[in-house]
Write a protein that holds these residues in place. Structure first.
Motif, PDB file in Angstrom:
ATOM      1  N   ALA A 216      59.774  53.166  48.189  1.00  0.00           N
ATOM      2  CA  ALA A 216      59.990  53.988  46.991  1.00  0.00           C
ATOM      3  C   ALA A 216      61.410  54.524  46.963  1.00  0.00           C
ATOM      4  O   ALA A 216      62.043  54.600  45.900  1.00  0.00           O
TER       5      ALA A 216
ATOM      6  N   VAL B  62      63.660  53.627  43.742  1.00  0.00           N
ATOM      7  CA  VAL B  62      63.963  54.728  42.817  1.00  0.00           C
ATOM      8  C   VAL B  62      64.958  55.693  43.462  1.00  0.00           C
ATOM      9  O   VAL B  62      64.663  56.879  43.623  1.00  0.00           O
TER      10      VAL B  62
ATOM     11  N   SER C 218      69.232  63.796  46.104  1.00  0.00           N
ATOM     12  CA  SER C 218      69.253  62.956  44.908  1.00  0.00           C
ATOM     13  C   SER C 218      70.577  63.075  44.171  1.00  0.00           C
ATOM     14  O   SER C 218      71.129  62.083  43.676  1.00  0.00           O
TER      15      SER C 218
ATOM     16  N   ARG D 219      67.114  50.854  40.721  1.00  0.00           N
ATOM     17  CA  ARG D 219      66.592  51.909  39.854  1.00  0.00           C
ATOM     18  C   ARG D 219      66.584  51.449  38.403  1.00  0.00           C
ATOM     19  O   ARG D 219      65.612  51.690  37.676  1.00  0.00           O
TER      20      ARG D 219
ATOM     21  N   THR E 219      63.749  49.119  37.897  1.00  0.00           N
ATOM     22  CA  THR E 219      62.502  49.889  37.899  1.00  0.00           C
ATOM     23  C   THR E 219      62.298  50.571  36.556  1.00  0.00           C
ATOM     24  O   THR E 219      61.196  50.570  35.995  1.00  0.00           O
ATOM     25  N   ILE E 220      63.364  51.158  36.019  1.00  0.00           N
ATOM     26  CA  ILE E 220      63.274  51.818  34.714  1.00  0.00           C
ATOM     27  C   ILE E 220      62.948  50.790  33.629  1.00  0.00           C
ATOM     28  O   ILE E 220      62.123  51.047  32.738  1.00  0.00           O
TER      29      ILE E 220
ATOM     30  N   THR F 102      62.757  43.436  40.879  1.00  0.00           N
ATOM     31  CA  THR F 102      61.985  44.508  41.508  1.00  0.00           C
ATOM     32  C   THR F 102      60.499  44.434  41.178  1.00  0.00           C
ATOM     33  O   THR F 102      59.695  45.073  41.854  1.00  0.00           O
TER      34      THR F 102
ATOM     35  N   TRP G 270      57.521  45.851  43.548  1.00  0.00           N
ATOM     36  CA  TRP G 270      56.624  46.936  43.154  1.00  0.00           C
ATOM     37  C   TRP G 270      55.160  46.522  43.312  1.00  0.00           C
ATOM     38  O   TRP G 270      54.331  47.326  43.722  1.00  0.00           O
TER      39      TRP G 270
ATOM     40  N   ARG H 232      56.883  58.155  42.957  1.00  0.00           N
ATOM     41  CA  ARG H 232      58.013  58.693  42.201  1.00  0.00           C
ATOM     42  C   ARG H 232      58.070  58.254  40.743  1.00  0.00           C
ATOM     43  O   ARG H 232      58.966  58.683  40.020  1.00  0.00           O
ATOM     44  N   LEU H 233      57.157  57.411  40.297  1.00  0.00           N
ATOM     45  CA  LEU H 233      57.239  56.949  38.915  1.00  0.00           C
ATOM     46  C   LEU H 233      56.948  58.070  37.927  1.00  0.00           C
ATOM     47  O   LEU H 233      57.535  58.111  36.839  1.00  0.00           O
TER      48      LEU H 233
ATOM     49  N   LEU I 169      60.125  60.070  37.886  1.00  0.00           N
ATOM     50  CA  LEU I 169      61.149  59.301  37.171  1.00  0.00           C
ATOM     51  C   LEU I 169      60.930  59.408  35.665  1.00  0.00           C
ATOM     52  O   LEU I 169      61.886  59.560  34.892  1.00  0.00           O
ATOM     53  N   THR I 170      59.677  59.366  35.243  1.00  0.00           N
ATOM     54  CA  THR I 170      59.363  59.463  33.814  1.00  0.00           C
ATOM     55  C   THR I 170      59.808  60.802  33.240  1.00  0.00           C
ATOM     56  O   THR I 170      60.438  60.849  32.172  1.00  0.00           O
TER      57      THR I 170
END
Length: 490
Positions: free
Chosen positions: A33, A37, A140, A224, A227-228, A268, A272, A458-459, A462-463
């Motif tokens: 993760a 992210v 971060s 990242r 992932t986004i 990715t 995932w 972390r999704l 992230l959202t």
């Protein structure tokens, strides 16, 4: 008569305060993760705090503030943001409450916050840490280049002073006030945690997170961004309300990752999938262990605990139990949602958790390529999928009850080994042993209940960070990509 008291320089006793991760089976998922992210963690849910800490860094450098003065400025700014977020009715944004808001609720309900009291790092203040909520965000912010590693917030190469100060215009003046009135703060909605998406600092952070344009393959930000793109593609093609619950099965199972024209291009995506599938096993181990610990009543022999687990299992061979579990592949060869089918919605059921571990172990021979690599991680580790597959293979012809008896003792042995590996001698001479389950002369006893929550990927955070930066928004009960977000990601 004299009584031996022990050495005068040492405090007697063993501190058995509980630690985290008693089986230490989370490391692979958490590391992946972090790779997928970077810049967002499970404790960084708000975009606006990245901006706020950047502003404090800019102002501290401009004024040449000492460390205590920078701490005071940061805490005061965080109090302002929490208070404005209380005063502002921001509707259904999908964002969590501002940091420190619960601690300030009593003062805010009274209509006024006295800064000298609310901003102090003591009981009764908004938070007791001298650096407020900077500590959870610091790594971060350094990862994103907003700050550089230092003992206080210090601007990094990505810290855009003009956009940050424009977006948070007025917060420094409010932070310098003696007190803040809630009614007055309603006139500063642009400082709410929900307002970053329409402000200059939100635009800056959105670009920093999404990195529009081609990125080098070795770039941490590339992972990242992909992932986004995967997350937002799911939001465009499915109704996503609860990010964790709705996204997990879509990534872990079925044909979407290879049939969707966008998802199929993202390197990715298979990673995932492997991580999601592995996390089902990690969660099952955590829930099974929490159930075992909860079954320890008073002083209990380890064999009695193993017998309680065995009593839950059906009669017969382990093979019969294994063969009765759901299929793990679809007719097209994609992973089938066996773990989701078996996961109980109510109290922890040890038989269901064992069933999840069994179907998950089947995937060792079914997965391939990058999915399999991400699923397995370090090869052959104890309690990993390969280890479980080996144990099941050698026990298949035996009794299911004998299998769980041995498994119980395996888990007890591992928990003791993990606790001892983390034990520390403190400066006062006491020994810290991080465990909730203890053994004395062959008898088990527990000091508290064990946690059973899933490892966060972390999704969800992230959202909400993307929402705070204007890339996403909540429309009704589902997430959608904003027009600005589409421009950054297409």
């Amino acid at each position: 008569m004299h009584t031996a008291q022990g050495p005068a320089w040492s405090t007697s006793g063993l501190d058995v305060a509980a630690g985290r991760y008693p089986l230490s089976i989370e490391r692979h998922v958490m590391r992946m993760a972090d790779l997928l992210v970077p810049g967002v963690t499970t404790v960084t849910p708000h975009a606006r705090y990245y901006s706020l800490h950047a502003l404090v860094a800019i102002e501290a450098e401009r004024r040449g503030l000492s460390l205590p003065a920078a701490q005071d400025l940061l805490r005061r700014c965080e109090v302002v943001m929490a208070a404005v977020s209380y005063a502002h009715d921001h509707g259904e944004t999908g964002l969590p409450r501002a940091h420190g808001l619960d601690a300030l609720a009593g003062r805010l309900q009274g209509g006024e916050v006295v800064m000298a009291e609310a901003a102090q790092p003591v009981k009764g203040g908004y938070v007791r840490n001298v650096w407020g909520f900077w500590s959870p965000y610091a790594a971060s912010e350094v990862s994103l280049g907003i700050l550089v590693p230092a003992s206080m917030p210090t601007p990094g190469p990505a810290c855009a002073a003009g956009q940050v100060t424009a977006g948070l215009d007025g917060i420094l003046e409010l932070a310098a006030r003696r007190s803040l009135g809630v009614d007055e703060l309603r006139g500063h909605p642009h400082l709410c945690v929900c307002a970053g998406g329409g402000a200059a600092d939100g635009t800056w952070l959105a670009k920093l997170l999404c990195l529009p344009g081609e990125q080098p393959a070795e770039s941490a930000g590339r992972g990242r961004r992909n992932t986004i793109r995967l997350l937002t593609r799911l939001m465009r093609t499915h109704e996503i309300g609860d990010v964790t619950d709705d996204v997990r099965p879509l990534i872990a199972y079925g044909d979407f990752l290879r049939s969707d024209p966008v998802a199929a291009t993202l390197e990715t995506a298979p990673v995932w999938r492997g991580v999601m599938l592995r996390n089902y096993a990690v969660s099952a181990w955590r829930r099974l262990w929490s159930w075992l610990v909860s079954e320890v009543d008073g002083l209990m022999p380890a064999d009695d605990l193993a017998e309680r687990f065995a009593d839950k299992m059906p009669d017969g061979a382990l093979a019969a139990f294994m063969d009765g579990l759901p299929a793990t592949t679809t007719p097209t060869g994609a992973p089938a949602p066996a773990e989701e089918q078996l996961r109980p919605s109510g109290p922890v059921d040890p038989v269901s958790e064992l069933a999840i571990l069994i179907v998950n172990a089947r995937r060792v021979r079914e997965l391939s390529g990058r999915v399999r690599d991400a699923f397995l991680g370090q090869r052959g580790v104890e309690l990993g999928p390969e280890w479980m597959a080996w144990r099941l293979a050698e026990s298949r012809s035996g009794s299911s009850r004998d299998f769980v008896r041995r498994l119980t003792h395996d888990l007890l042995t591992r928990s003791r080994r993990v606790a001892l590996s983390k034990a520390r001698r403190r400066s006062d001479g006491t020994l810290w042993l991080p465990t909730r389950l203890h053994e004395r002369e062959g008898l088990l006893f527990r000091t508290s209940q064990e946690g059973r929550g899933d490892v966060g990927l972390r999704l969800a955070q992230l959202t909400t960070v993307l929402a705070g930066a204007g890339v996403l928004e909540m429309a009704g009960k589902t997430w959608r990509v904003t027009d600005a977000g589409q421009v950054l990601l297409d």
